[in-house]
Design a protein around this motif. Structure first.
Motif, PDB file in Angstrom:
ATOM      1  N   SER A  92       4.482  34.572 -30.518  1.00 40.13           N
ATOM      2  CA  SER A  92       3.450  34.226 -29.554  1.00 40.13           C
ATOM      3  C   SER A  92       3.898  33.815 -28.313  1.00 40.13           C
ATOM      4  O   SER A  92       3.354  33.903 -27.243  1.00 40.13           O
ATOM      5  N   GLN A 141       1.516  38.444 -35.453  1.00 39.55           N
ATOM      6  CA  GLN A 141       1.617  37.930 -34.320  1.00 39.55           C
ATOM      7  C   GLN A 141       2.523  38.977 -33.331  1.00 39.55           C
ATOM      8  O   GLN A 141       2.218  39.337 -32.109  1.00 39.55           O
ATOM      9  N   CYS A 146       0.660  43.514 -25.346  1.00 40.45           N
ATOM     10  CA  CYS A 146       1.000  42.514 -24.385  1.00 40.45           C
ATOM     11  C   CYS A 146       1.859  43.567 -22.972  1.00 40.45           C
ATOM     12  O   CYS A 146       2.105  44.722 -23.379  1.00 40.45           O
TER      13      CYS A 146
END
Length: 167
Positions: A92, A141, A146
C-alpha cells in the motif's frame, strides 16, 4: 508487445514473475545463523536507481556494439556512486512516494573487473510468494486497484509495481 509470450511463460513459474522476493535478505544474521520468521522486518520492494552516468547516455542506440557498452562500463572509476537503494515498506505504500525511503548506496571500491560465465557467480531469484507466506496481509494489499498516472493506466498494485508505479 513482442515480449508478451516470453513474459507469459514466467507465469507458469510464479504468480508474480515480474517481482522478486526480498525476505531472504534477512534470513541470516551476521554469523550465518538462520533467522527468518514472521518477526523479521523486510520491505515489500527494494529498488536500485542508477546514479552514475557513463561516458555516453543510457540509451541502447548510443552503442554500435555490445563491446562498446562493456568498454563504457569498464571505464567507471573506483569510488563511483553507482546506485541509490530504496525500500518500499508495504504494497500500500507503493502508491505514496513519501513512504519510499533511500536506505543506502552502492559504491564501487575498485575499477570494474569483467567476469566470465564460468566464474561460478550465480544469483538465485526468490519468488515473491515466499514474502507473502511471511506477510499474508500483503496478498490482499497487492490486489488493490490503482492508477499511478491519473487514470491512463489502471491495474492492481502487483501488476503495476516496478513497471509503472515506482518508475
Amino acid at each position: 508487445t513482442l515480449l508478451k509470450p516470453f513474459i507469459n511463460k514466467f507465469y507458469s513459474y510464479s504468480e508474480n514473475p515480474l517481482s522478486l522476493g526480498v525476505s531472504d535478505f534477512c534470513a541470516n544474521d551476521e554469523h550465518g545463523n538462520d533467522t527468518i520468521d514472521e518477526e523479521n522486518k523486510f520491505p515489500y520492494v527494494v529498488m536500485l536507481m542508477p546514479v552514475y552516468n557513463t561516458n555516453t547516455s543510457q540509451l541502447d542506440d548510443d552503442f554500435e556494439t555490445f563491446d562498446e557498452f562493456i568498454d563504457d562500463l569498464l571505464a567507471i572509476p573506483s569510488g563511483s556512486v553507482l546506485f541509490d537503494i530504496y525500500a518500499c515498506p508495504t504494497p500500500s505504500c507503493a502508491l505514496d512516494p513519501s513512504k519510499i525511503q533511500r536506505i543506502g548506496r552502492i559504491i564501487s571500491t575498485s575499477e570494474m573487473i569483467p567476469s566470465s560465465p564460468h566464474d561460478g557467480l550465480f544469483f538465485r531469484h526468490q519468488k515473491k510468494e515466499e514474502d507473502y507466506d511471511l506477510r499474508p496481509q500483503w496478498r490482499e494489499q497487492v490486489k488493490a486497484t490503482c492508477s499511478p498516472d491519473g487514470g491512463i493506466t489502471t491495474g492492481s498494485i502487483d501488476r503495476l509495481v516496478g513497471s509503472t508505479i515506482l518508475e
